[in-house]
Design an enzyme around this catalytic site. Structure first.
Site, mmCIF file in Angstrom:
data_model
loop_
_atom_site.group_PDB
_atom_site.id
_atom_site.type_symbol
_atom_site.label_atom_id
_atom_site.label_comp_id
_atom_site.label_asym_id
_atom_site.label_seq_id
_atom_site.Cartn_x
_atom_site.Cartn_y
_atom_site.Cartn_z
ATOM 1 N N LYS A 43 0.837 -1.199 0.000
ATOM 2 C CA LYS A 43 0.000 0.000 0.000
ATOM 3 C C LYS A 43 0.875 1.252 0.000
ATOM 4 O O LYS A 43 2.074 1.189 0.292
ATOM 5 C CB LYS A 43 -0.920 0.004 1.216
ATOM 6 C CG LYS A 43 -0.191 0.026 2.553
ATOM 7 C CD LYS A 43 -1.167 -0.020 3.714
ATOM 8 C CE LYS A 43 -0.428 -0.006 5.056
ATOM 9 N NZ LYS A 43 -1.362 0.003 6.196
ATOM 10 N N ARG A 141 -10.473 0.291 14.915
ATOM 11 C CA ARG A 141 -10.253 1.049 13.682
ATOM 12 C C ARG A 141 -11.266 0.631 12.630
ATOM 13 O O ARG A 141 -12.028 1.454 12.131
ATOM 14 C CB ARG A 141 -8.811 0.835 13.189
ATOM 15 C CG ARG A 141 -8.442 1.657 11.978
ATOM 16 C CD ARG A 141 -6.957 1.604 11.667
ATOM 17 N NE ARG A 141 -6.503 0.268 11.275
ATOM 18 C CZ ARG A 141 -5.255 0.015 10.885
ATOM 19 N NH1 ARG A 141 -4.348 0.987 10.869
ATOM 20 N NH2 ARG A 141 -4.897 -1.210 10.528
ATOM 21 N N HIS A 170 -6.165 -6.947 13.096
ATOM 22 C CA HIS A 170 -4.868 -6.258 13.100
ATOM 23 C C HIS A 170 -4.474 -5.946 14.533
ATOM 24 O O HIS A 170 -5.283 -5.451 15.323
ATOM 25 C CB HIS A 170 -4.928 -4.971 12.281
ATOM 26 C CG HIS A 170 -3.567 -4.391 12.005
ATOM 27 N ND1 HIS A 170 -2.685 -4.993 11.134
ATOM 28 C CD2 HIS A 170 -2.940 -3.304 12.492
ATOM 29 C CE1 HIS A 170 -1.566 -4.276 11.102
ATOM 30 N NE2 HIS A 170 -1.685 -3.256 11.922
ATOM 31 N N ARG A 226 0.803 -11.120 7.143
ATOM 32 C CA ARG A 226 0.839 -9.886 6.352
ATOM 33 C C ARG A 226 2.118 -9.136 6.710
ATOM 34 O O ARG A 226 2.226 -8.544 7.780
ATOM 35 C CB ARG A 226 -0.372 -9.002 6.650
ATOM 36 C CG ARG A 226 -1.722 -9.638 6.364
ATOM 37 C CD ARG A 226 -2.835 -8.605 6.517
ATOM 38 N NE ARG A 226 -2.782 -7.936 7.817
ATOM 39 C CZ ARG A 226 -3.392 -8.368 8.909
ATOM 40 N NH1 ARG A 226 -4.096 -9.498 8.882
ATOM 41 N NH2 ARG A 226 -3.310 -7.703 10.029
ATOM 42 N N TYR A 270 15.416 31.363 4.222
ATOM 43 C CA TYR A 270 14.317 32.148 4.774
ATOM 44 C C TYR A 270 14.501 32.340 6.276
ATOM 45 O O TYR A 270 14.764 31.399 7.013
ATOM 46 C CB TYR A 270 12.984 31.439 4.534
ATOM 47 C CG TYR A 270 12.529 31.430 3.099
ATOM 48 C CD1 TYR A 270 12.263 32.615 2.424
ATOM 49 C CD2 TYR A 270 12.357 30.229 2.426
ATOM 50 C CE1 TYR A 270 11.832 32.606 1.111
ATOM 51 C CE2 TYR A 270 11.914 30.209 1.107
ATOM 52 C CZ TYR A 270 11.658 31.396 0.452
ATOM 53 O OH TYR A 270 11.230 31.381 -0.842
ATOM 54 N N CYS A 318 13.639 24.677 2.334
ATOM 55 C CA CYS A 318 12.653 25.308 1.460
ATOM 56 C C CYS A 318 11.757 24.243 0.824
ATOM 57 O O CYS A 318 11.969 23.044 1.007
ATOM 58 C CB CYS A 318 13.358 26.113 0.370
ATOM 59 S SG CYS A 318 14.596 27.276 0.985
ATOM 60 N N ASP A 320 11.536 23.375 -2.310
ATOM 61 C CA ASP A 320 12.180 22.622 -3.380
ATOM 62 C C ASP A 320 13.703 22.609 -3.285
ATOM 63 O O ASP A 320 14.355 21.980 -4.130
ATOM 64 C CB ASP A 320 11.811 23.212 -4.747
ATOM 65 C CG ASP A 320 10.317 23.463 -4.867
ATOM 66 O OD1 ASP A 320 9.563 22.482 -4.791
ATOM 67 O OD2 ASP A 320 9.917 24.634 -5.012
#
Length: 386
Positions: A43, A141, A170, A226, A270, A318, A320
């Site tokens: 997942k 859950r 689970h 699992r 910054y 930052c 990027d």
């Protein structure tokens, strides 16, 4: 240190070691009792590692089935050629039922409304909808409560369009030694499974052990385990590290896009949260930031590795881009000195010579878990498979 295996349009990437994935699958298969099958959890794009490529390796290494979080994730695997059973680990909305049927996906089910709608659609399509009955044994859950399990099955089992392919729960605390809550969950699950069997209901494959449970609680392996985070070389908790040898799968790297020597007193980034204290300090920039999973809360708190030497990240990270400092040799005559150049490879996660930074190291600084750090890096950065 320079490398050529990076994207042509951006000098930042996640490196995925498929050989390590294969090794980890085999390591977990050795943990399984005779006859127990392995469900590989892929997942969230295989926890940021790339579900399609990882599932292909896992399939060839002996996975019996796969688990995803959404039907769309399952469809992606089917379109890539995965033929093994694919389980959706939560009950999707009724509107997803056509997708489940078309691509032969097996949803977790715990409401009669969904189960009957699934059965009707499957029967109309001339097939049978396979589902896994989720039991809520205490995590609260998802799932049918143990008290309601028999009533649930009585309400849906008449339908010719449905078949129970599995019953599961689970665990919330499988990694905690001698834990009362874990023991209680085990008892509730075993009692519920026995009650279903005694009432004549089909259970399909019984599964409850997760990554730590597979290692620490072999008595709860039942028909299938699992395995999730461990497949990617990561431990759900430190306690399992001595039981199994796992190989790290993910590395995060970038290349220097600029390296300068500002004057003493100049600020960086910054807010100018870092200022140059020593003449000759280099400030180097790499092209990734918090939009790529390098959390802004790591600003001025983490290191990177370049040319085999650890260097401190400086200034606010930052969106990027990120900066790091390369101190001059005069700042610490006993420390190894290095100079960086345009194009040098920088390691944020992984090993360079004798230095290494792990996902666990970064998770510790962020006060989170390695799962989150891995998923974050997998969101935007291009993946290079080796």
């Amino acid at each position: 240190m320079r490398e050529n295996n990076c994207p042509p349009d951006r000098w930042a990437w996640v490196e995925i070691d498929l050989g390590a994935v294969r090794s980890n699958v085999r390591a977990f298969k050795k943990q399984l009792e005779s006859g127990v099958r392995m469900m590989c959890v892929v997942k969230a794009d295989a926890y940021g590692h790339g579900a399609v490529r990882c599932a292909d390796v896992m399939s060839k290494a002996g996975a019996y089935s796969f688990a995803v979080a959404t039907p769309s994730e399952g469809v992606e695997l089917r379109k890539s050629g995965i033929e093994e059973p694919i389980v959706v680990l939560s009950e999707p909305p009724i509107s997803a039922i056509p997708m489940l049927i078309e691509y032969d996906l097996e949803p977790a089910v715990y409401t009669t409304e969904f189960a009957l709608a699934f059965g009707e659609a499957a029967a109309d399509a001339g097939t049978v909808g396979k589902y896994h009955m989720a039991i809520d044994t205490g995590m609260h859950r998802i799932g049918v409560t143990p008290d309601d399990a028999l009533d649930f099955r009585h309400a849906v089992d008449f339908h010719r369009g449905l078949t129970c392919a599995g019953v599961f729960t689970h665990f919330a605390t499988a990694e905690v030694p001698d834990d009362w809550d874990f023991r209680m969950q085990c008892k509730r699950f075993i009692d519920t499974v026995n009650a279903l069997k005694s009432a004549g209901y089909e259970t399909g494959l019984i599964h409850c052990d997760n990554t730590p449970g597979t290692i620490l609680h072999k008595g709860m392996q039942f028909d299938m385990c699992r395995v999730g985070i461990g497949l990617y070389g990561l431990h759900a908790a430190p306690i399992t590290a001595s039981y199994i040898d796992l190989k790290p799968v993910m590395a995060v790297k970038a290349r220097v896009t600029r390296a300068i020597e500002p004057e003493v007193g100049e600020g960086v980034g910054y807010g100018m949260t870092y200022r140059i204290a020593n003449k000759g300090t280099q400030i180097a920039t790499i092209p990734l930031g918090y939009a790529d999973g390098l959390a802004r809360e790591l600003s001025n708190r983490m290191d990177v590795i370049v040319n085999g030497t650890r260097c401190p990240q400086v200034g606010n990270i930052c969106m990027d881009q990120t900066m790091f400092a390369v101190p001059p040799a005069s700042a610490n005559p006993f420390a190894p000195s290095t100079r960086v150049d345009y194009g040098d490879v920088v390691t944020l996660i992984g090993q360079d010579d004798d230095e290494a930074i792990t996902l666990d190291d970064m998770a510790h600084i962020r006060r989170t878990i390695n799962y989150e750090v891995a998923c974050d890096f997998g969101l935007r950065l291009e993946k290079i498979y080796v």
